[in-house]
Design a protein around this motif. Sequence first.
Motif, PDB file in Angstrom:
ATOM      1  N   THR A 129       0.842  -1.199   0.000  1.00  0.00           N
ATOM      2  CA  THR A 129       0.000   0.000   0.000  1.00  0.00           C
ATOM      3  C   THR A 129       0.877   1.249   0.000  1.00  0.00           C
ATOM      4  O   THR A 129       2.113   1.158   0.034  1.00  0.00           O
ATOM      5  CB  THR A 129      -0.897   0.023   1.253  1.00  0.00           C
ATOM      6  N   LYS A 132       1.978   1.058  -5.740  1.00  0.00           N
ATOM      7  CA  LYS A 132       1.404   2.017  -4.795  1.00  0.00           C
ATOM      8  C   LYS A 132       2.415   2.452  -3.742  1.00  0.00           C
ATOM      9  O   LYS A 132       2.334   3.550  -3.198  1.00  0.00           O
ATOM     10  CB  LYS A 132       0.196   1.396  -4.088  1.00  0.00           C
ATOM     11  N   SER A 133       3.356   1.587  -3.409  1.00  0.00           N
ATOM     12  CA  SER A 133       4.296   1.868  -2.316  1.00  0.00           C
ATOM     13  C   SER A 133       5.328   2.927  -2.716  1.00  0.00           C
ATOM     14  O   SER A 133       5.478   3.262  -3.900  1.00  0.00           O
ATOM     15  CB  SER A 133       5.001   0.583  -1.889  1.00  0.00           C
TER      16      SER A 133
END
Length: 445
Positions: free
Chosen positions: A207, A231-232
């Motif tokens: 995430t 996303k990270s």
Amino acid sequence: MSKRIVVLGAAESGVGAAALAKVKGFDVFVSDMGKIKDNYKDILVQYEVAWEEGQHTEALIMNADEVVKSPGIPENAPMVLKLKAAGIPIVSEIEFAGRYTHAKMVCITGSNGKTTTTSLIYHIFKSAGYNVGLAGNIGRSLALQIAEGKTYDYYVIELSSFQLDNMYKFRANIAVLLNITPDHLDRYDNCMQNYTDSKMRILQNQTEEDSFVYWADDPIVKEELKKYGIKSRKCPFSILSKEGMIGYISEGKYVIEYPTPFNMEQEELSLRGKHNMYNSLAAGITAHLSGVSDEKLRECLGDFEGVEHRLQKVARIGGVQYINDSKATNVDACWYALDSMTTPTILIIGGKDKGNDYNAIKDLVKEKCAGIVYLGADNQKLHDFFDGMGIPVADTHSMKDCVTACKQMAKPGYTVLLSPCCASFDLFKNMEDRGEQFCHYVNEI
């Protein structure tokens, strides 16, 4: 009625998974086609787990609600294919164990360097006073540690492609990807993309709160990243200072730019060789992201002693340096080892071939090697590739004969390098056994 968990394979990961499943109240059964070692039997008895060895009894396996498969068992093993056909979920020990801990997961993968990098990160965290465990492809199984009631704040986990294959919901808070080069292709239908896809699974479920540390100059990683909506937080590093890198080597300095500036003299790093610059950068960035102080980071990067069986200096005898690099189980690992050699080298190569292409080391062998000693049950492929290069060769089928051949070939000022490019299972129990036998016979000279 409690859920039935069947574990295939009763070595470190399988026995750990069985113990954890038992602690969590499941109906557990362990099956291993081979012989189970006594120390693992003791654990199964301790946790009152039912088990069998030397066979897979279908009636006791096909009634599973979920199967935990040891990473050493191929996806195309007959029992695995039957389970897949029946729609029974198959997961890895790490996937299973991850359900039962709230620890932050620092996960490291790559074709080469992952054991060194994992060990260095653990060393830094431990020295900094963090409540941290070490697991995965190194040390004790994650599942067994959780079964024993360990409550760490962090786990530093080395992940092989085989472990990643059966991970689905597991999430790495910090994912470290060192490189992707051909390895284990025999397990991936000799298809590089299949192996690459496996390595990239380390990113799944990350995430915006997580971090992805990776070597930006790896050509395969560079191409693969275009396919993923990551996303990270991206934390790329390079051995060169260039735009976008948060870690690099510049003018003799080791530099990390994020989240705060950090630098130290490259000469102060304990790990030597170009490949170890990448490992040190990956580990340093990971520790820096995790809040380790500059003072502690500098100290740990300078005092880390390295990993057994990875460019391990064994002895200097008669002016000849003997080096154990038994962990070099693929061609790329051998490339890095040869690249770091500064004296004429007798290279020990061979073992269970995994679909190797030796062209990658051809130029380095010509440049660095004064002799080659083959060590394997079947050395024909090595003869076909290396014999015509005008370098003296010897053919051996045991470590004792191999070390004798090296002694005869080496002159004062030479280095004897065990960096086999291959798996060890044709003549040895495992990579450690191969390295330990090498050290034993060298010290008998």
